[in-house]
Design a protein around this motif. Structure first.
Motif, PDB file in Angstrom:
ATOM      1  N   THR A 154      15.962 -53.609 -51.609  1.00 15.47           N
ATOM      2  CA  THR A 154      15.371 -54.705 -52.369  1.00 15.47           C
ATOM      3  C   THR A 154      16.238 -54.996 -53.584  1.00 15.47           C
ATOM      4  O   THR A 154      16.603 -54.074 -54.315  1.00 15.47           O
ATOM      5  N   GLU A 155      16.548 -56.265 -53.824  1.00 17.77           N
ATOM      6  CA  GLU A 155      17.342 -56.620 -54.992  1.00 17.77           C
ATOM      7  C   GLU A 155      16.457 -56.679 -56.228  1.00 17.77           C
ATOM      8  O   GLU A 155      15.354 -57.227 -56.190  1.00 17.77           O
ATOM      9  N   ILE A 156      16.957 -56.117 -57.331  1.00 19.50           N
ATOM     10  CA  ILE A 156      16.224 -56.136 -58.599  1.00 19.50           C
ATOM     11  C   ILE A 156      17.105 -56.733 -59.688  1.00 19.50           C
ATOM     12  O   ILE A 156      18.326 -56.816 -59.543  1.00 19.50           O
ATOM     13  N   LYS A 157      16.490 -57.159 -60.769  1.00 18.01           N
ATOM     14  CA  LYS A 157      17.197 -57.631 -61.960  1.00 18.01           C
ATOM     15  C   LYS A 157      16.575 -56.941 -63.168  1.00 18.01           C
ATOM     16  O   LYS A 157      15.359 -57.022 -63.372  1.00 18.01           O
ATOM     17  N   THR A 158      17.395 -56.257 -63.953  1.00 21.46           N
ATOM     18  CA  THR A 158      16.880 -55.468 -65.057  1.00 21.46           C
ATOM     19  C   THR A 158      17.449 -55.939 -66.390  1.00 21.46           C
ATOM     20  O   THR A 158      18.450 -56.648 -66.435  1.00 21.46           O
ATOM     21  N   SER A 159      16.816 -55.522 -67.468  1.00 14.63           N
ATOM     22  CA  SER A 159      17.216 -55.948 -68.811  1.00 14.63           C
ATOM     23  C   SER A 159      18.586 -55.400 -69.184  1.00 14.63           C
ATOM     24  O   SER A 159      18.937 -54.269 -68.846  1.00 14.63           O
ATOM     25  N   LYS A 160      19.336 -56.205 -69.904  1.00 15.21           N
ATOM     26  CA  LYS A 160      20.627 -55.762 -70.437  1.00 15.21           C
ATOM     27  C   LYS A 160      20.530 -55.437 -71.929  1.00 15.21           C
ATOM     28  O   LYS A 160      21.546 -55.146 -72.562  1.00 15.21           O
ATOM     29  N   LEU A 161      19.333 -55.503 -72.482  1.00 16.54           N
ATOM     30  CA  LEU A 161      19.082 -55.074 -73.852  1.00 16.54           C
ATOM     31  C   LEU A 161      18.279 -53.785 -73.792  1.00 16.54           C
ATOM     32  O   LEU A 161      17.164 -53.762 -73.264  1.00 16.54           O
ATOM     33  N   ILE A 162      18.857 -52.705 -74.311  1.00 16.24           N
ATOM     34  CA  ILE A 162      18.226 -51.394 -74.172  1.00 16.24           C
ATOM     35  C   ILE A 162      18.149 -50.695 -75.527  1.00 16.24           C
ATOM     36  O   ILE A 162      18.884 -51.022 -76.459  1.00 16.24           O
ATOM     37  N   GLY A 163      17.247 -49.699 -75.596  1.00 16.66           N
ATOM     38  CA  GLY A 163      17.058 -48.986 -76.843  1.00 16.66           C
ATOM     39  C   GLY A 163      17.988 -47.813 -77.030  1.00 16.66           C
ATOM     40  O   GLY A 163      18.208 -47.338 -78.141  1.00 16.66           O
ATOM     41  N   SER A 164      18.556 -47.300 -75.914  1.00 16.58           N
ATOM     42  CA  SER A 164      19.490 -46.175 -75.994  1.00 16.58           C
ATOM     43  C   SER A 164      20.420 -46.233 -74.804  1.00 16.58           C
ATOM     44  O   SER A 164      20.171 -46.939 -73.828  1.00 16.58           O
ATOM     45  N   GLY A 165      21.497 -45.469 -74.872  1.00 17.84           N
ATOM     46  CA  GLY A 165      22.523 -45.529 -73.824  1.00 17.84           C
ATOM     47  C   GLY A 165      22.199 -44.659 -72.631  1.00 17.84           C
ATOM     48  O   GLY A 165      21.567 -43.609 -72.756  1.00 17.84           O
ATOM     49  N   THR A 166      22.645 -45.074 -71.461  1.00 15.98           N
ATOM     50  CA  THR A 166      22.434 -44.299 -70.243  1.00 15.98           C
ATOM     51  C   THR A 166      23.492 -43.217 -70.068  1.00 15.98           C
ATOM     52  O   THR A 166      23.354 -42.356 -69.222  1.00 15.98           O
ATOM     53  N   GLU A 167      24.550 -43.272 -70.859  1.00 19.73           N
ATOM     54  CA  GLU A 167      25.624 -42.294 -70.720  1.00 19.73           C
ATOM     55  C   GLU A 167      25.675 -41.353 -71.923  1.00 19.73           C
ATOM     56  O   GLU A 167      26.680 -40.712 -72.186  1.00 19.73           O
ATOM     57  N   GLY A 168      24.587 -41.289 -72.695  1.00 17.94           N
ATOM     58  CA  GLY A 168      24.557 -40.367 -73.810  1.00 17.94           C
ATOM     59  C   GLY A 168      24.811 -41.006 -75.161  1.00 17.94           C
ATOM     60  O   GLY A 168      24.974 -40.322 -76.154  1.00 17.94           O
ATOM     61  N   GLY A 169      24.893 -42.337 -75.228  1.00 22.78           N
ATOM     62  CA  GLY A 169      24.961 -43.007 -76.518  1.00 22.78           C
ATOM     63  C   GLY A 169      26.348 -43.394 -76.992  1.00 22.78           C
ATOM     64  O   GLY A 169      26.490 -43.967 -78.071  1.00 22.78           O
ATOM     65  N   THR A 170      27.378 -43.101 -76.237  1.00 27.48           N
ATOM     66  CA  THR A 170      28.727 -43.482 -76.659  1.00 27.48           C
ATOM     67  C   THR A 170      29.143 -44.768 -75.948  1.00 27.48           C
ATOM     68  O   THR A 170      28.628 -45.115 -74.893  1.00 27.48           O
ATOM     69  N   GLY A 171      30.088 -45.455 -76.556  1.00 28.08           N
ATOM     70  CA  GLY A 171      30.617 -46.663 -75.920  1.00 28.08           C
ATOM     71  C   GLY A 171      29.638 -47.798 -75.826  1.00 28.08           C
ATOM     72  O   GLY A 171      29.656 -48.553 -74.854  1.00 28.08           O
ATOM     73  N   LEU A 172      28.767 -47.946 -76.832  1.00 32.28           N
ATOM     74  CA  LEU A 172      27.724 -48.966 -76.789  1.00 32.28           C
ATOM     75  C   LEU A 172      28.020 -50.113 -77.751  1.00 32.28           C
ATOM     76  O   LEU A 172      28.477 -49.889 -78.865  1.00 32.28           O
ATOM     77  N   PHE A 173      27.742 -51.333 -77.301  1.00 25.55           N
ATOM     78  CA  PHE A 173      27.761 -52.489 -78.196  1.00 25.55           C
ATOM     79  C   PHE A 173      26.370 -52.642 -78.806  1.00 25.55           C
ATOM     80  O   PHE A 173      25.384 -52.728 -78.075  1.00 25.55           O
ATOM     81  N   SER A 174      26.297 -52.690 -80.113  1.00 23.33           N
ATOM     82  CA  SER A 174      25.004 -52.873 -80.762  1.00 23.33           C
ATOM     83  C   SER A 174      24.721 -54.355 -80.988  1.00 23.33           C
ATOM     84  O   SER A 174      25.637 -55.155 -81.165  1.00 23.33           O
ATOM     85  N   VAL A 175      23.449 -54.703 -80.950  1.00 19.71           N
ATOM     86  CA  VAL A 175      23.013 -56.093 -81.086  1.00 19.71           C
ATOM     87  C   VAL A 175      21.826 -56.131 -82.041  1.00 19.71           C
ATOM     88  O   VAL A 175      20.912 -55.304 -81.938  1.00 19.71           O
ATOM     89  N   GLU A 176      21.830 -57.080 -82.979  1.00 13.51           N
ATOM     90  CA  GLU A 176      20.665 -57.279 -83.838  1.00 13.51           C
ATOM     91  C   GLU A 176      19.569 -57.959 -83.025  1.00 13.51           C
ATOM     92  O   GLU A 176      19.766 -59.023 -82.447  1.00 13.51           O
ATOM     93  N   TYR A 177      18.419 -57.328 -82.992  1.00 16.23           N
ATOM     94  CA  TYR A 177      17.297 -57.833 -82.211  1.00 16.23           C
ATOM     95  C   TYR A 177      16.086 -57.939 -83.143  1.00 16.23           C
ATOM     96  O   TYR A 177      15.363 -56.985 -83.343  1.00 16.23           O
ATOM     97  N   PHE A 178      15.920 -59.105 -83.728  1.00 19.21           N
ATOM     98  CA  PHE A 178      14.906 -59.323 -84.751  1.00 19.21           C
ATOM     99  C   PHE A 178      15.119 -58.314 -85.894  1.00 19.21           C
ATOM    100  O   PHE A 178      16.143 -58.328 -86.532  1.00 19.21           O
ATOM    101  N   ASP A 179      14.187 -57.396 -86.095  1.00 22.16           N
ATOM    102  CA  ASP A 179      14.320 -56.471 -87.230  1.00 22.16           C
ATOM    103  C   ASP A 179      14.771 -55.078 -86.806  1.00 22.16           C
ATOM    104  O   ASP A 179      14.580 -54.101 -87.518  1.00 22.16           O
TER     105      ASP A 179
END
Length: 423
Positions: free
Chosen positions: A145-170
């Motif tokens: 089954t094909e799914i579509k998931t969010s590209k805005l996340i609260g933490s990294g899937t690889e342990g938190g390194t190599g992440l682009f941060s984004v301002e999301y409201f506050d």
């Protein structure tokens, strides 16, 4: 009614209407020969005298189709009525009617809105479209089954390194490195088999022919597996389907690049070697001892696979735990994980995942992680998760290696790297 260039052979001596872009204008002895380009090919238009439009202008032309062995494709249209739908300015920043190899990669990317009109460059993305079609088509046939998931996340899937941060409201969130957590949630929901085609982001400061900071990831996750070899079997099936479709639907595009795709027989005999065996092969074939598999080692291993197995690809499995994410299923100091190297480049990473709650809790502190820091992720395993695994194929890398492109950026429509955020 409009007729496409590829259909003109059935309209000999008939009046037709064609529409497209002016690819080239050549004047000879009071006659103007104009190459008109549409999505299916090119046809020569013949005019008496000079024409009043420029290269890349968009035309609608009516006229009779005539045979002419000297014309491209053996046909030409003697124009009777021409409507200029959009007149192009004469100051084209780069030529569209010459081989892209005559221009630097920087020039092609700086002028991307125009360079994608070059027919040879368009062939890259026609092949890429077929890859996407084949990937999804095969997996649907296998009950995914094909799914579509969010590209805005609260933490990294690889342990938190190599992440682009984004301002999301506050608050601050991150661009997803992969849909890993969501894939695992969905196989645990009861769907069992899921796939996603979506962008992934890596804030890695690489500037090499093999790296992008934004790329398209072809992700797969499957429940009720026992070993990583089931995933390798699945990937071989996917690649066989993709290569067969590309050969059937993109023969002309492959010819433009003098490219070929592996046969089913070749894909089925891709060797599988452990990480330690791969290092031994690379050390022997390369003439010096290696302690890791670097890009040069990937090329050496694929050369060995050609020599010994007749295929320019190799699976490498049983990677050390320290080289894999926290969710990789451990087996002593190794993991049930794998990479696929194709034509000298890693195009896939995957493996079996941890599915037991207690094993996950034990693994997290070894990677500097806590259950609280992963939000609801741990609930997947706390409330019953089947044995499972998956992998991700890099779309641009696969496209690059099928066509033999020198740089992965050529296989991205609008590449994003350390220096490029436009166009």
């Amino acid at each position: 009614m409009r007729v496409l260039v590829r259909e003109l052979g059935t309209y000999i001596d008939e009046k037709v209407m064609v529409k497209g872009w002016v690819h080239r204008i050549r004047e000879l002895g009071g006659i103007s020969f104009v190459l008109l380009r549409d999505r299916t090919g090119m046809v020569q238009l013949v005019y008496e005298g000079k024409v009043g439009f420029t290269q890349e202008s968009v035309l609608s032309v009516e006229g009779k189709v005539r045979k002419n062995e000297k014309a491209p494709g053996g046909l030409e249209i003697h124009a009777e009525h021409t409507e200029v739908l959009a007149q192009a300015h004469a100051d084209l920043p780069i030529p569209v009617n010459q081989e892209p190899e005559k221009l630097s990669l920087e020039a092609l990317l700086d002028n991307r809105m125009i360079s994608i009109r070059i027919p040879k460059i368009r062939s890259i993305f026609k092949v890429q479209s077929t890859i996407l079609k084949g990937f999804a088509e095969y997996l649907r046939q296998q009950g995914f089954t094909e799914i579509k998931t969010s590209k805005l996340i609260g933490s990294g899937t690889e342990g938190g390194t190599g992440l682009f941060s984004v301002e999301y409201f506050d608050t601050r969130v991150y661009l997803a490195q992969s849909p890993q957590f969501y894939k695992q949630a969905m196989i645990s929901s009861g769907l069992e088999r899921v796939f996603e085609i979506g962008h992934a982001y890596r804030a890695e400061k690489h500037d090499t022919p093999r790296h992008l900071n934004e790329y398209v990831s072809l992700d797969v996750e499957m429940a009720f597996i026992e070993t990583e070899h089931e995933l390798m079997d699945l990937e071989q099936g996917i690649l066989n389907h993709i290569f067969r479709l590309v050969k059937e639907e993109n023969g002309e595009d492959l010819d433009v690049y003098k490219a070929t795709v592996p046969t089913e027989e070749e894909v089925n005999r891709i060797p599988r070697v452990t990480y330690d065996e791969a290092k031994e092969i690379i050390s022997r074939e390369g003439g010096k001892k290696v302690f890791d598999i670097n890009p040069e080692g990937e090329r050496i291993l694929c050369d060995w696979a050609v020599k010994e197995h007749g295929v320019d690809a190799a699976f490498v499995y049983a990677f050390p735990r320290k080289k894999r994410p926290f969710y990789a299923y451990p087996e002593g100091q190794k993991t049930r994980s794998f990479d696929l190297l194709f034509r000298g480049l890693e195009i896939t990473t995957g493996g079996r995942r941890i599915h037991q709650y207690e094993m996950l809790l034990e693994a997290l502190p070894k990677f500097g992680l806590t259950p609280e820091g992963l939000g609801g992720y741990v609930d997947i395993f706390k409330y019953g998760c089947p044995p499972h695994g998956g992998f991700a194929i890099g779309l641009e890398r696969l496209t690059q290696k099928i066509l033999g492109l020198a740089n992965v950026k050529e296989a991205s429509l609008f590449p994003r790297d350390r220096k490029r955020i436009t166009p």
